[in-house]
Write an enzyme that holds these catalytic residues in place. Structure first.
Site, mmCIF file in Angstrom:
data_model
loop_
_atom_site.group_PDB
_atom_site.id
_atom_site.type_symbol
_atom_site.label_atom_id
_atom_site.label_comp_id
_atom_site.label_asym_id
_atom_site.label_seq_id
_atom_site.Cartn_x
_atom_site.Cartn_y
_atom_site.Cartn_z
ATOM 1 N N ASP A 249 0.915 -1.338 -0.354
ATOM 2 C CA ASP A 249 0.442 0.363 0.556
ATOM 3 C C ASP A 249 1.485 1.505 -0.168
ATOM 4 O O ASP A 249 2.356 1.067 0.500
ATOM 5 C CB ASP A 249 -0.987 -0.018 0.952
ATOM 6 C CG ASP A 249 -1.797 -1.332 1.335
ATOM 7 O OD1 ASP A 249 -1.565 -1.772 -0.097
ATOM 8 O OD2 ASP A 249 -2.433 -1.258 2.022
HETATM 9 N N1 URA Z 1 -0.524 -5.504 3.862
HETATM 10 C C1 URA Z 1 -1.878 -4.471 3.464
HETATM 11 O O1 URA Z 1 -2.387 -4.698 4.433
HETATM 12 N N2 URA Z 1 -1.218 -3.923 3.123
HETATM 13 C C2 URA Z 1 0.725 -4.216 2.219
HETATM 14 O O2 URA Z 1 0.801 -2.965 2.133
HETATM 15 C C3 URA Z 1 0.252 -5.113 2.736
HETATM 16 C C4 URA Z 1 0.265 -6.709 3.591
#
Ligand code: URA
Length: 230
Positions: free
Chosen positions: A101
């Site tokens: 993310d």
């Molecule tokens: N899980 C998440 O919620 N976000 C990420 O960036 C990676 C794994």
């Protein structure tokens, strides 16, 4: 790989012609004449024979310490791509192995080897990813068992696969998962009534983020690191 071997692999020259081409000065490595047939090439070296670059059979493999605010795809109108942090030749040939993310930090692998990245991202390969997670609420001790058993995420019918939780302090844990569902870590903690404040990926399979890399810095993977996923 040795320079003479590399030329044999990537041209029609025999071993003895490749050696002759090198010792007579017809071969350049990164624009410098190299006459040593045993010269050791790095994965990033560019080799020229008679003025033309030899198309390489080598792939490139990098690790990056992703800072917050960057995305793991090539296009977004708001945020820059992590690829902008990598200033190397033919950057457009590289792709990002899996996604984090925009606000997640830590280990990102980047390569131009599609088969290698498939071994990491394919759900069938069960590649383990470990995250350091900072939580808004104190961790409950039964969360370890809930994650280990698998739990249902909102709007999903299939429980998550067993995940391992190591408690580091009341509000910080290490979580290892083998899947890569959308916002998986954040949704797992939401499912047990907690909230992820900060998420940082520390490892993918046997490859661990190099602690020497500051935010936004990268380096090439070592041969051993590459081999762990081969
Ligand atoms: N899980 C998440 O919620 N976000 C990420 O960036 C990676 C794994």
């Amino acid at each position: 790989m040795r320079l003479d071997k590399y030329i044999v692999h990537n041209t029609n020259l025999t071993r003895s012609l490749a050696k002759k081409a090198i010792s007579s000065g017809q071969v350049l490595v990164n624009l410098k004449q190299i006459k040593n047939t045993a010269f050791k090439l790095k994965v990033t070296d560019q080799v020229f024979y008679l003025g033309k670059q030899i198309a390489t059979l080598h792939h490139r493999y990098l690790m990056l310490n992703k800072p917050s605010g960057y995305i793991c795809s090539t296009q977004d109108e708001i945020h820059p791509s992590v690829l902008n942090l990598i200033d190397i030749e033919q950057r457009d040939r590289l792709h990002i192995v899996g996604r984090l993310d925009v606000d997640t930090t830590g280990l990102v692998l980047i390569t131009d080897d599609g088969q290698w990245s498939h071994r990491i991202t394919s759900p069938k390969k069960n590649c383990q990813k470990t995250y350091q997670v900072d939580l808004a609420e104190k961790i409950r001790s039964d969360t370890i068992e809930q994650f280990n058993k698998g739990l249902l995420l909102k709007n999903e019918l299939k429980p998550t696969r067993p995940a391992q939780l190591v408690i580091q302090s009341k509000q910080q844990v290490l979580l290892s998962i083998q899947e890569g569902r959308y916002h998986q870590v954040k949704r797992m903690f939401a499912a047990v009534g907690n909230h992820v404040e900060a998420l940082h990926r520390v490892s993918i399979g046997a490859i661990t983020l190099d602690v020497q890399l500051g935010d936004g810095e990268w380096r090439y993977l070592t041969e051993d690191e590459i081999a762990t996923m081969s």
